[in-house]
Design a protein around this motif. Structure first.
Motif, short mmCIF file in Angstrom:
data_model
loop_
_atom_site.label_atom_id
_atom_site.label_comp_id
_atom_site.label_asym_id
_atom_site.label_seq_id
_atom_site.Cartn_x
_atom_site.Cartn_y
_atom_site.Cartn_z
N UNK A 39 0.82 -1.21 0.00
CA UNK A 39 0.00 0.00 0.00
C UNK A 39 0.86 1.26 0.00
N UNK A 40 1.93 1.23 0.77
CA UNK A 40 2.82 2.38 0.84
C UNK A 40 3.41 2.68 -0.54
N UNK A 41 3.83 1.65 -1.24
CA UNK A 41 4.38 1.82 -2.59
C UNK A 41 3.33 2.41 -3.54
N UNK A 42 2.11 1.91 -3.46
CA UNK A 42 1.05 2.41 -4.34
C UNK A 42 0.68 3.85 -4.03
N UNK A 43 0.66 4.22 -2.76
CA UNK A 43 0.34 5.60 -2.39
C UNK A 43 1.45 6.53 -2.85
N UNK A 44 2.68 6.13 -2.70
CA UNK A 44 3.80 6.95 -3.17
C UNK A 44 3.73 7.16 -4.68
N UNK A 45 3.29 6.11 -5.40
CA UNK A 45 3.19 6.19 -6.86
C UNK A 45 1.88 6.83 -7.32
N UNK A 46 1.02 7.24 -6.39
CA UNK A 46 -0.28 7.84 -6.68
C UNK A 46 -1.20 6.91 -7.47
N UNK A 47 -1.13 5.63 -7.19
CA UNK A 47 -2.04 4.65 -7.79
C UNK A 47 -3.23 4.48 -6.85
N UNK A 48 -4.09 5.46 -6.81
CA UNK A 48 -5.14 5.53 -5.79
C UNK A 48 -6.20 4.46 -5.94
N UNK A 49 -6.61 4.15 -7.16
CA UNK A 49 -7.66 3.14 -7.35
C UNK A 49 -7.18 1.76 -6.89
N UNK A 50 -5.99 1.40 -7.30
CA UNK A 50 -5.44 0.10 -6.90
C UNK A 50 -5.19 0.07 -5.39
N UNK A 51 -4.71 1.19 -4.85
CA UNK A 51 -4.47 1.26 -3.40
C UNK A 51 -5.76 1.14 -2.62
N UNK A 52 -6.84 1.73 -3.14
CA UNK A 52 -8.12 1.64 -2.44
C UNK A 52 -8.63 0.20 -2.45
N UNK A 53 -8.49 -0.49 -3.57
CA UNK A 53 -8.91 -1.89 -3.65
C UNK A 53 -8.13 -2.75 -2.65
N UNK A 54 -6.83 -2.53 -2.57
CA UNK A 54 -5.99 -3.31 -1.65
C UNK A 54 -6.32 -2.95 -0.20
N UNK A 55 -6.60 -1.67 0.05
CA UNK A 55 -6.91 -1.26 1.43
C UNK A 55 -8.24 -1.86 1.89
N UNK A 56 -9.22 -1.98 1.00
CA UNK A 56 -10.48 -2.62 1.40
C UNK A 56 -10.28 -4.12 1.59
N UNK A 57 -9.43 -4.75 0.76
CA UNK A 57 -9.09 -6.16 0.98
C UNK A 57 -8.36 -6.33 2.31
N UNK A 58 -7.47 -5.40 2.59
CA UNK A 58 -6.73 -5.39 3.86
C UNK A 58 -7.72 -5.33 5.02
N UNK A 59 -8.69 -4.42 4.93
CA UNK A 59 -9.68 -4.26 6.00
C UNK A 59 -10.52 -5.52 6.17
N UNK A 60 -11.01 -6.07 5.07
CA UNK A 60 -11.84 -7.27 5.14
C UNK A 60 -11.06 -8.47 5.70
N UNK A 61 -9.84 -8.63 5.25
CA UNK A 61 -9.00 -9.71 5.75
C UNK A 61 -8.69 -9.55 7.22
N UNK A 62 -8.38 -8.33 7.63
CA UNK A 62 -8.06 -8.08 9.03
C UNK A 62 -9.27 -8.32 9.93
N UNK A 63 -10.44 -7.91 9.47
CA UNK A 63 -11.64 -8.15 10.27
C UNK A 63 -11.88 -9.63 10.48
N UNK A 64 -11.61 -10.43 9.45
CA UNK A 64 -11.78 -11.88 9.57
C UNK A 64 -10.70 -12.49 10.48
N UNK A 65 -9.44 -12.10 10.27
CA UNK A 65 -8.35 -12.68 11.04
C UNK A 65 -8.28 -12.16 12.47
N UNK A 66 -8.75 -10.95 12.69
CA UNK A 66 -8.65 -10.39 14.05
C UNK A 66 -9.54 -11.15 15.03
N UNK A 67 -10.59 -11.79 14.53
CA UNK A 67 -11.43 -12.60 15.42
C UNK A 67 -10.64 -13.78 15.98
#
Length: 126
Positions: A39-67
């Protein structure tokens, strides 16, 4: 004699459970740290759409694994990471580069602290 055998079996099960939980935590923190680096690499490169997709995947995965992680980790740390990931998705959605990078570093730090707290060291035992 029977009590000794039962106590020994419980001890062995406890050790196996501890090893399993630490290995699970290590694998998940490494996975999410790698996602944060991506995500850091994508934000630095201003790839916002791809970064948003990965960040939502990150959130969904974390919500599942955090349980699963919450079984053997303090909820305070999990809630802190949840809050930071939620902020991150919004910063990326609205293309706020400096805040997104700050939150990514904060997430990486929280993951590192989470891992350090579970290592078997003298300071963690006492």
């Amino acid at each position: 004699m029977r009590n000794l055998v039962i106590s020994f079996l419980i001890f062995i099960i406890l050790i196996i459970t501890i090893v399993f939980s630490i290995n699970f935590l290590i694998s998940k923190t490494n996975y999410y740290s790698e996602k944060a680096n991506q995500l850091e690499t994508l934000v630095i490169q201003d790839s916002w759409d791809k970064a948003y997709d990965i960040s939502t995947d990150f959130l969904n995965g974390w919500e599942k694994d955090s349980k699963k992680i919450s079984i053997f980790i303090n909820h305070f740390h999990i809630d802190a990471i949840n809050n930071e990931i939620l902020k991150l998705t919004q910063y990326i959605k609205y293309q706020d580069k400096s805040d997104a990078l700050a939150i990514i570093h904060d997430i990486k730090f929280l993951l590192k602290v989470l891992l350090e707290m579970e290592k078997v060291t003298i300071s963690n035992i006492f």
